[in-house]
Design an enzyme around this catalytic site. Structure first.
Site, PDB file in Angstrom:
ATOM      1  N   LYS A 120       0.879  -1.353  -0.101  1.00  0.00           N
ATOM      2  CA  LYS A 120       0.008   0.026   0.085  1.00  0.00           C
ATOM      3  C   LYS A 120       0.695   1.464  -0.188  1.00  0.00           C
ATOM      4  O   LYS A 120       0.619   2.178  -0.791  1.00  0.00           O
ATOM      5  CB  LYS A 120      -0.798   0.134   1.183  1.00  0.00           C
ATOM      6  CG  LYS A 120      -1.746   1.203   1.404  1.00  0.00           C
ATOM      7  CD  LYS A 120      -2.620   1.395   2.545  1.00  0.00           C
ATOM      8  CE  LYS A 120      -1.890   1.866   3.529  1.00  0.00           C
ATOM      9  NZ  LYS A 120      -2.643   2.121   4.963  1.00  0.00           N
ATOM     10  N   ASP A 138      -6.594   1.169   1.245  1.00  0.00           N
ATOM     11  CA  ASP A 138      -6.620   1.320   2.597  1.00  0.00           C
ATOM     12  C   ASP A 138      -7.920   0.843   3.110  1.00  0.00           C
ATOM     13  O   ASP A 138      -8.952   0.139   2.645  1.00  0.00           O
ATOM     14  CB  ASP A 138      -6.399   2.719   3.274  1.00  0.00           C
ATOM     15  CG  ASP A 138      -7.177   3.561   2.789  1.00  0.00           C
ATOM     16  OD1 ASP A 138      -8.218   3.241   1.884  1.00  0.00           O
ATOM     17  OD2 ASP A 138      -7.354   4.755   3.301  1.00  0.00           O
TER      18      ASP A 138
END
Length: 217
Positions: A120, A138
């Protein structure tokens, strides 16, 4: 979500926010990397409060190393998991200085090799700093993807890969910003603000009574 609804879904979000960006504060690529590394399980607001003072005196990997672990730890002690994050940040700085001439690398492989940098974080840096069409999933994007039906999946990676397939190319670079902001401020976890939602008509979870009310002239 129907394929035919995906483009108007993003067109609506773009019309409301033509130039979305991260809410993390930074002035160079290293600061962005450090801020994203520190933001895991923390809010952008909380990270910004800590990094304003930190980046004012250490805005490069070498300056961060010169500051030292104890001082860095003290600067970020208001952020969750701050001791682990401080160690990861310092080791990342060491690698950047010794292996990358103090610069943030532009490849996923090199980014993910840095301590505390996962997929991420790498996606955020590649997208925000280098303009690549990545999708940083997320908790907000994971929720919005599943709730709207835009990209359903049991894991962040599954949602990410579906988004990469389904989001039209013209919206891809900015898509993760629109989805994060939508999840943060409208499609919230405990109580989604459907009555304020601009893209309600495209959502698989939209309350029928609210859709009917909006459709009534």
């Amino acid at each position: 979500m129907k394929v035919a609804d995906i483009a108007p879904f993003f067109a609506t979000l773009k019309a409301a926010n033509p130039q979305p960006n991260t809410e993390l504060e930074y002035t160079n690529v290293f600061e962005l990397l450090a801020a994203v590394l520190l933001s895991a399980q923390a809010t952008d607001v909380g990270v910004n409060k800590a990094t304003r003072r930190l980046f004012a005196i250490a805005n490069t990997p070498q300056k961060m190393l010169d500051l030292g672990l104890e001082a860095v730890t003290d600067h970020i002690k208001t952020i969750g998991l701050f001791r682990t994050k401080a160690k990861n940040l310092m080791e990342t700085c060491r690698i950047l200085v010794t292996q990358h001439a103090g610069r943030v690398p532009r490849t996923r492989e090199a980014l993910e090799a840095l301590p505390g940098v996962g997929r991420k974080t790498a996606n955020v840096v590649l997208n925000v700093a280098f303009g690549e069409a990545t999708m940083a999933v997320d908790t907000h994007i994971f929720r919005v993807g599943n709730r709207t039906g835009l990209a359903t999946g049991k894991t962040p990676l599954e949602v990410e890969l579906k988004l990469l397939r389904r989001v039209p190319a013209e919206y891809m670079v900015d898509a993760h910003h629109w989805l994060i902001l939508h999840g943060r401020y409208v499609c919230q976890a405990r109580r989604p603000l459907c009555e304020q939602c601009l893209v309600l008509r495209y959502c698989d979870s939209a309350p029928r009574e609210l859709l009917a009310r909006q459709a009534t002239p």
